[in-house]
Write a protein that holds these residues in place. Sequence first.
Motif, PDB file in Angstrom:
ATOM      1  N   ARG A  70      -3.500   0.321  -3.386  1.00  0.00           N
ATOM      2  CA  ARG A  70      -3.232  -0.998  -2.824  1.00  0.00           C
ATOM      3  C   ARG A  70      -2.890  -1.965  -3.947  1.00  0.00           C
ATOM      4  O   ARG A  70      -3.620  -2.057  -4.934  1.00  0.00           O
ATOM      5  CB  ARG A  70      -4.438  -1.505  -2.035  1.00  0.00           C
ATOM      6  CG  ARG A  70      -4.657  -0.768  -0.724  1.00  0.00           C
ATOM      7  CD  ARG A  70      -5.875  -1.311   0.016  1.00  0.00           C
ATOM      8  NE  ARG A  70      -5.956  -0.780   1.379  1.00  0.00           N
ATOM      9  CZ  ARG A  70      -6.494   0.404   1.685  1.00  0.00           C
ATOM     10  NH1 ARG A  70      -7.020   1.153   0.711  1.00  0.00           N
ATOM     11  NH2 ARG A  70      -6.499   0.812   2.938  1.00  0.00           N
ATOM     12  N   ARG A  85       0.857  -1.190   0.000  1.00  0.00           N
ATOM     13  CA  ARG A  85       0.000   0.000   0.000  1.00  0.00           C
ATOM     14  C   ARG A  85       0.887   1.231   0.000  1.00  0.00           C
ATOM     15  O   ARG A  85       1.830   1.332   0.770  1.00  0.00           O
ATOM     16  CB  ARG A  85      -0.910  -0.001   1.231  1.00  0.00           C
ATOM     17  CG  ARG A  85      -1.787   1.254   1.350  1.00  0.00           C
ATOM     18  CD  ARG A  85      -2.813   1.065   2.464  1.00  0.00           C
ATOM     19  NE  ARG A  85      -2.185   0.912   3.779  1.00  0.00           N
ATOM     20  CZ  ARG A  85      -1.896   1.943   4.589  1.00  0.00           C
ATOM     21  NH1 ARG A  85      -2.171   3.192   4.193  1.00  0.00           N
ATOM     22  NH2 ARG A  85      -1.359   1.730   5.771  1.00  0.00           N
ATOM     23  N   THR A  86       0.558   2.174  -0.896  1.00  0.00           N
ATOM     24  CA  THR A  86       1.305   3.425  -0.978  1.00  0.00           C
ATOM     25  C   THR A  86       0.343   4.597  -0.890  1.00  0.00           C
ATOM     26  O   THR A  86      -0.825   4.501  -1.301  1.00  0.00           O
ATOM     27  CB  THR A  86       2.096   3.525  -2.294  1.00  0.00           C
ATOM     28  OG1 THR A  86       1.184   3.592  -3.400  1.00  0.00           O
ATOM     29  CG2 THR A  86       3.020   2.333  -2.469  1.00  0.00           C
ATOM     30  N   VAL A  87       0.858   5.707  -0.343  1.00  0.00           N
ATOM     31  CA  VAL A  87       0.089   6.940  -0.236  1.00  0.00           C
ATOM     32  C   VAL A  87       0.925   8.061  -0.833  1.00  0.00           C
ATOM     33  O   VAL A  87       2.089   8.247  -0.459  1.00  0.00           O
ATOM     34  CB  VAL A  87      -0.268   7.270   1.223  1.00  0.00           C
ATOM     35  CG1 VAL A  87      -1.062   8.570   1.298  1.00  0.00           C
ATOM     36  CG2 VAL A  87      -1.047   6.125   1.864  1.00  0.00           C
ATOM     37  N   THR A 142      -4.413   6.780  -2.147  1.00  0.00           N
ATOM     38  CA  THR A 142      -3.977   5.495  -1.604  1.00  0.00           C
ATOM     39  C   THR A 142      -4.126   4.422  -2.678  1.00  0.00           C
ATOM     40  O   THR A 142      -5.202   4.240  -3.255  1.00  0.00           O
ATOM     41  CB  THR A 142      -4.808   5.102  -0.381  1.00  0.00           C
ATOM     42  OG1 THR A 142      -4.647   6.097   0.641  1.00  0.00           O
ATOM     43  CG2 THR A 142      -4.366   3.753   0.161  1.00  0.00           C
TER      44      THR A 142
END
Length: 507
Positions: A186, A177-179, A184
């Motif tokens: 996934r 998961r990256t922000v 966001t």
Amino acid sequence: MKCFRLLFLATLATIIAASPLRAADDNGREGTIFTFWPLIDYRESPAEEFSNLSILGPLVKIQRQGDETVTALRPLVYRTSVERDDAAGTSILYPLASVTSAPEQWNLQVLQLLQVNAFRRDEPGETEDTSMLFPLYIRGESREHGTYTSVFPFYGTLYNRLFRDEIHYVLFPLYGRTVAKGTTTRHYLYPFFATIEGQEESGWQFWPLYGRSSGEGRYDKQFVLWPLYLRERAGLDTDNPTERLTMFPFYASTESPRLSSRSYLWPFAGWSSDHATGQEERYYLWPFIMTARGEKREVDRFLPFYSREQTRESVKQWYLWPLVNHDEITSDTYCRDRDRLLFFLYSDSIERWPIDGAERRTTALWPLFTFHRNERGVKSFSFPAPLEPLTPREGIEQNWAPLWRLYIQKWNDGGDSAVSFLWNLYWHEKRGNDLAYEVFPLLAYRTRGEGSDVSILKGLVRYRSSGDKRMLRLFWLPFGLEWTEGSHEARGATPPGETRIEARYEP
């Protein structure tokens, strides 16, 4: 008999080695030159707070200049420390590893893959530590989130790394998961499955078959059989909304109030037009044939025969690429003219700083020589140069170049000069009216002020003069004949303002 012979030779070597050349400066402080090639070379100048000890030619070096100390065991270790700053830097088998330290920070790196850093924060008494063995282990601190750790590929959390605000993963590529900027993403079995969510934002992808994401009033993206079909509308909430369409390799387009571009059967043909600046570009069989006209730059490229690119502050030209290259940089603060043959086979670069009136020149012919003239007018020539033209880096200059430099010379317009051949088998140094040279072990000569010192076979015959005093010694004896002659006319001093060569020639 054999033991007696060895003892005699050892004693003789000690006597020979213990015959340094000495001369006093204007304040009576003696400078020393002490050589026994190739084992040892020691030079000291108290007036300049300088000393240098070299052992086995360039292999071992211990140099002090004021409060700066250099210690080297080439090519394994090279260390520089500055006492007044409480700072030090050490390179280990450059560029393999390095360590730097200062009152505010400490850094260790090995091939940039292993990094350990410690530095003081703005708050008094607080420090921050980070460490990394990329990509297996990363540890750091975030002011907002605290300590984070990544143990790839098992589990990890990262903040403000790899162009993302947050990165979280478990058993990569199973889940991640990256922000980034409030969005966001996934990933499941990266890069095949992904979902996207944010404020009024959603999307998903099954790469490379199909993917789509949109942010209400901001953007809309879609791909089918990536990269064969891509469509994007971006910047919808700005004054430059942009639409992009790609049907690779047949057609690609970009359209916005500021820019229009088309590509047909890439890389066969294409064009772009910047509506804001009037910049027009055309290319055919990119990157071989290209033209550009406008305020930002002008390009005429017909590779490999000819290429010319000009901007407001630079010009770059190629003839029979990659045979001949000429480039220029011209600005109010910095200018450079450089000519090259086959990238690094031959290069000649002149740099200027108009405000300061300074100029620097570097010429290199690989692998034979390098020539350099610095801002103070001091020139240097070294032979051979197997790496310097390829990677002109300080680490190469300090750690490696002294090992293969058979000949090096420095001089200036004032007549000062210094020469070293075969790591001081023959050396020569002239500063103003002072002169010293040696051809080991045949002849050594030094003159300074009213004094001179001549030594044959490291003291077999030695003659010294100082003012009206004379001395002659034979067979390395610690005593000899001394007498006084009439006064002699003093030597002239170095003219005021004359530039002296500050560098010493040590292996």
